[in-house]
Design a protein around this motif. Structure first.
Motif, PDB file in Angstrom:
ATOM      1  N   ARG A   7       0.836  -1.211   0.000  1.00 30.55           N
ATOM      2  CA  ARG A   7       0.000   0.000   0.000  1.00 30.55           C
ATOM      3  C   ARG A   7       0.861   1.247   0.000  1.00 30.55           C
ATOM      4  O   ARG A   7       0.592   2.195  -0.724  1.00 30.55           O
ATOM      5  CB  ARG A   7      -0.925   0.011   1.218  1.00 30.55           C
ATOM      6  CG  ARG A   7      -2.095  -0.926   1.125  1.00 30.55           C
ATOM      7  CD  ARG A   7      -3.024  -0.811   2.312  1.00 30.55           C
ATOM      8  NE  ARG A   7      -3.583   0.530   2.370  1.00 30.55           N
ATOM      9  CZ  ARG A   7      -3.930   1.147   3.497  1.00 30.55           C
ATOM     10  NH1 ARG A   7      -3.753   0.555   4.656  1.00 30.55           N
ATOM     11  NH2 ARG A   7      -4.441   2.351   3.471  1.00 30.55           N
ATOM     12  N   TRP A  11       1.097   3.964  -3.061  1.00 35.77           N
ATOM     13  CA  TRP A  11       0.866   5.400  -2.886  1.00 35.77           C
ATOM     14  C   TRP A  11       2.054   6.188  -3.425  1.00 35.77           C
ATOM     15  O   TRP A  11       1.875   7.169  -4.130  1.00 35.77           O
ATOM     16  CB  TRP A  11       0.617   5.735  -1.418  1.00 35.77           C
ATOM     17  CG  TRP A  11       0.239   7.156  -1.202  1.00 35.77           C
ATOM     18  CD1 TRP A  11      -1.021   7.683  -1.255  1.00 35.77           C
ATOM     19  CD2 TRP A  11       1.113   8.268  -0.945  1.00 35.77           C
ATOM     20  NE1 TRP A  11      -0.979   9.044  -1.031  1.00 35.77           N
ATOM     21  CE2 TRP A  11       0.324   9.426  -0.841  1.00 35.77           C
ATOM     22  CE3 TRP A  11       2.485   8.388  -0.788  1.00 35.77           C
ATOM     23  CZ2 TRP A  11       0.859  10.681  -0.589  1.00 35.77           C
ATOM     24  CZ3 TRP A  11       3.032   9.641  -0.538  1.00 35.77           C
ATOM     25  CH2 TRP A  11       2.212  10.767  -0.442  1.00 35.77           C
ATOM     26  N   THR A  14       2.051   6.106  -7.314  1.00 32.68           N
ATOM     27  CA  THR A  14       1.015   6.894  -7.977  1.00 32.68           C
ATOM     28  C   THR A  14       1.159   8.388  -7.732  1.00 32.68           C
ATOM     29  O   THR A  14       0.651   9.190  -8.511  1.00 32.68           O
ATOM     30  CB  THR A  14      -0.390   6.448  -7.531  1.00 32.68           C
ATOM     31  OG1 THR A  14      -0.504   6.597  -6.126  1.00 32.68           O
ATOM     32  CG2 THR A  14      -0.665   5.023  -7.949  1.00 32.68           C
ATOM     33  N   LYS A  15       1.835   8.778  -6.661  1.00 31.80           N
ATOM     34  CA  LYS A  15       1.968  10.199  -6.324  1.00 31.80           C
ATOM     35  C   LYS A  15       3.342  10.778  -6.661  1.00 31.80           C
ATOM     36  O   LYS A  15       3.604  11.948  -6.363  1.00 31.80           O
ATOM     37  CB  LYS A  15       1.699  10.422  -4.825  1.00 31.80           C
ATOM     38  CG  LYS A  15       0.325   9.978  -4.372  1.00 31.80           C
ATOM     39  CD  LYS A  15      -0.772  10.738  -5.072  1.00 31.80           C
ATOM     40  CE  LYS A  15      -2.126  10.313  -4.542  1.00 31.80           C
ATOM     41  NZ  LYS A  15      -3.229  10.916  -5.230  1.00 31.80           N
ATOM     42  N   ASN A  40      -3.255   5.865   6.338  1.00 34.37           N
ATOM     43  CA  ASN A  40      -4.614   6.280   5.994  1.00 34.37           C
ATOM     44  C   ASN A  40      -4.769   7.796   6.082  1.00 34.37           C
ATOM     45  O   ASN A  40      -5.427   8.412   5.246  1.00 34.37           O
ATOM     46  CB  ASN A  40      -5.634   5.590   6.894  1.00 34.37           C
ATOM     47  CG  ASN A  40      -5.793   4.125   6.562  1.00 34.37           C
ATOM     48  OD1 ASN A  40      -5.520   3.700   5.455  1.00 34.37           O
ATOM     49  ND2 ASN A  40      -6.220   3.352   7.544  1.00 34.37           N
ATOM     50  N   MET A  43      -3.061   9.284   3.065  1.00 33.86           N
ATOM     51  CA  MET A  43      -3.840   9.075   1.849  1.00 33.86           C
ATOM     52  C   MET A  43      -5.019  10.036   1.741  1.00 33.86           C
ATOM     53  O   MET A  43      -5.518  10.273   0.650  1.00 33.86           O
ATOM     54  CB  MET A  43      -4.333   7.635   1.767  1.00 33.86           C
ATOM     55  CG  MET A  43      -3.260   6.649   1.465  1.00 33.86           C
ATOM     56  SD  MET A  43      -3.945   4.997   1.412  1.00 33.86           S
ATOM     57  CE  MET A  43      -2.617   4.102   0.673  1.00 33.86           C
TER      58      MET A  43
END
Length: 121
Positions: A7, A11, A14-15, A40, A43
Motif C-alpha cells: 500500500r 501510494w 502513484t503520487k 490512511n 492518503m
C-alpha cells in the motif's frame, strides 16, 4: 506487513509526479515507516495535480484561476485585476506554476507526516 508495504509503495508510485525529484527520498523514507493508521491519514491529504494546475494557468491564468487553486488568494486577485499583469505575469506563471504546485504538495505531506507522528503513535 507485506500488504502494508504494498500500500505504501503503491501510494508512492502513484503520487511520484506530484513532487519534485529531490523531495522523493525523504517522502519515501517517511512513508515506508508509517503504520496503517498513519498511512490512511496521509492518503486523505488532498494534493494538487501539477498538470491540471498548468492547464489552468495556460487557459485561465490571466484571470488568476491558477493562483486561486494553489491557495495564493492575494496573487490571484492581483492577476485578476491586472489581466495577468498585462500578459507578462501570466507568461511567467506558465513556467513556474508546476514547481509551485509540487512545493505545496511537499509542504502538505510534511505537515501530514508531522500530524501523524505527533497524534497517532
Amino acid at each position: 506487513m507485506q500488504g502494508y508495504n504494498n500500500r505504501a509503495d503503491m501510494w508512492l508510485m502513484t503520487k511520484a509526479n506530484f513532487f519534485k525529484p529531490e523531495h522523493m527520498p525523504y517522502i519515501t523514507e517517511q512513508v515506508r515507516n508509517l503504520n496503517d493508521n498513519q498511512l490512511n491519514v496521509l492518503m486523505s491529504v488532498n494534493l494538487k495535480e501539477p498538470t491540471t494546475i498548468l492547464l489552468l494557468s495556460i487557459f485561465l491564468g490571466a484571470y488568476g484561476v491558477d493562483r486561486f487553486m494553489l491557495g495564493d488568494i492575494g496573487m490571484g486577485v492581483g492577476k485578476l485585476l491586472t489581466g495577468g499583469g498585462c500578459g507578462i505575469w501570466w507568461l511567467i506563471d506558465i513556467f513556474m506554476v508546476m514547481d509551485r504546485a509540487k512545493e505545496i504538495n511537499y509542504q502538505l505531506v510534511v505537515q501530514a507526516l508531522g500530524y501523524t507522528s505527533s497524534y497517532l503513535q
